[in-house]
Design a protein around this motif. Structure first.
Motif, PDB file in Angstrom:
ATOM      1  N   ALA A  99       0.837  -1.204   0.000  1.00 24.56           N
ATOM      2  CA  ALA A  99       0.000   0.000   0.000  1.00 24.56           C
ATOM      3  C   ALA A  99       0.872   1.255   0.000  1.00 24.56           C
ATOM      4  CB  ALA A  99      -0.935  -0.010   1.208  1.00 24.56           C
ATOM      5  N   MET A 100       1.962   1.225   0.756  1.00 24.44           N
ATOM      6  CA  MET A 100       2.859   2.387   0.784  1.00 24.44           C
ATOM      7  C   MET A 100       3.544   2.567  -0.568  1.00 24.44           C
ATOM      8  SD  MET A 100       4.416   1.748   4.588  1.00 24.44           S
ATOM      9  CE  MET A 100       5.562   3.083   4.667  1.00 24.44           C
ATOM     10  N   GLU A 101       4.022   1.474  -1.124  1.00 24.74           N
ATOM     11  CA  GLU A 101       4.692   1.556  -2.431  1.00 24.74           C
ATOM     12  C   GLU A 101       3.740   2.064  -3.499  1.00 24.74           C
ATOM     13  OE1 GLU A 101       8.032  -1.993  -1.920  1.00 24.74           O
ATOM     14  OE2 GLU A 101       6.418  -2.227  -3.388  1.00 24.74           O
ATOM     15  N   ASP A 102       2.536   1.518  -3.530  1.00 27.17           N
ATOM     16  CA  ASP A 102       1.562   1.944  -4.536  1.00 27.17           C
ATOM     17  C   ASP A 102       1.264   3.433  -4.413  1.00 27.17           C
ATOM     18  OD1 ASP A 102       1.452  -0.609  -5.444  1.00 27.17           O
ATOM     19  OD2 ASP A 102      -0.527  -1.099  -4.624  1.00 27.17           O
ATOM     20  N   THR A 103       1.080   3.888  -3.174  1.00 33.38           N
ATOM     21  CA  THR A 103       0.772   5.298  -2.942  1.00 33.38           C
ATOM     22  C   THR A 103       1.897   6.184  -3.465  1.00 33.38           C
ATOM     23  OG1 THR A 103      -0.424   4.685  -0.933  1.00 33.38           O
ATOM     24  CG2 THR A 103       0.191   7.003  -1.159  1.00 33.38           C
TER      25      THR A 103
END
Ligand code: UDP
Ligand code: MG
Length: 220
Positions: A99-103
């Protein structure tokens, strides 16, 4: 030759060409902890409206994963949630990291994260350290503190409409036990490092948020 080519690119282009995961800023993380029903999700939503943070609820990510059609861990997550137990960190940390990477891949300016409902026990903390140490900075812990009775009352009230499989008296007792036995020691650990900002969460949403503001305005 490849190195020369990369050097020849402008800074931004080089970063893009070289993109692996966290490219520019190191993710800045605030852990949000407190008992079930303490108001973590509610206050995080308020924070997102007023500050440049992305809200990631570990519980919500797990519930999403549970309902994904070809999830291998759906059944396990379902059982753990009903039992108020904490899902093995391998599952949770991957959801959080992704989720952090995608954001940040969508928008590299979104490097501030509220991670809500994590880390809840030693296993969570170890998993975080193993995967994220050096890759993300934990700024501090926002701790929404209220009595067990307030937690119980709020979750039972929420249970009338939340549709959550764990907002019933039986699951709630187990969640509270897990919180007291496993999560409080993690909060204490961060406290010893001077990293806990405690807020009296038994008051109204507006009153609690006023305190949140004071902390965020000071700490950024
Ligand atoms: N949960 C977990 N690991 C986490 C976060 C949540 O295993 O890092 C599970 C756990 O079973 C917990 C449930 O998800 O009781 C609900 O968590 P949530 O944070 O949604 O509940 P809240 O504290 O907001 O009431
Ligand atoms: Mg929540």
């Amino acid at each position: 030759m490849v190195a020369g080519f990369l050097r020849a690119l402008s800074g931004t282009a080089a970063r893009r060409a070289n993109r692996v995961s966290f490219v520019s800023m190191k993710p800045q993380v605030v852990f949000v902890l407190g008992g079930p029903g303490a108001g973590k999700g509610t206050q995080c939503a308020r924070i997102v409206e007023n500050y440049s943070y992305t809200h990631l609820s570990a519980g919500d990510l797990l519930r999403q994963e549970r309902s994904r059609k070809d999830s291998e861990s759906g059944q396990l997550i379902d059982t753990y949630i009903k039992e108020g137990k904490i899902v093995p960190v391998e599952i949770t940390i991957n959801l959080l990291r992704k989720a952090m990477e995608d954001t940040m891949q969508k928008d590299e300016d979104k490097f501030r994260f509220l991670i809500d409902g994590f880390p809840r026990n030693q296993d969570n903390l170890q998993g975080w350290t193993a995967v994220m140490e050096g890759k993300a900075d934990v700024r501090f812990v926002l701790f929404f503190d209220c009595s067990n009775q307030v937690c119980i009352d709020r979750c039972l009230e929420r249970g009338k409409s939340s549709g959550r499989s764990d907002d019933n008296r039986e699951s709630l007792e187990k969640r509270l036990r897990t919180y007291l036995q496993s999560t409080r020691p993690i909060i204490e650990l961060y406290g010893e490092q001077g990293k806990v900002r405690t807020i009296d969460a038994s008051r109204t949403v507006d009153e609690v948020f006023a305190d949140v503001r004071t902390i965020l305005d000071k700490e950024g």
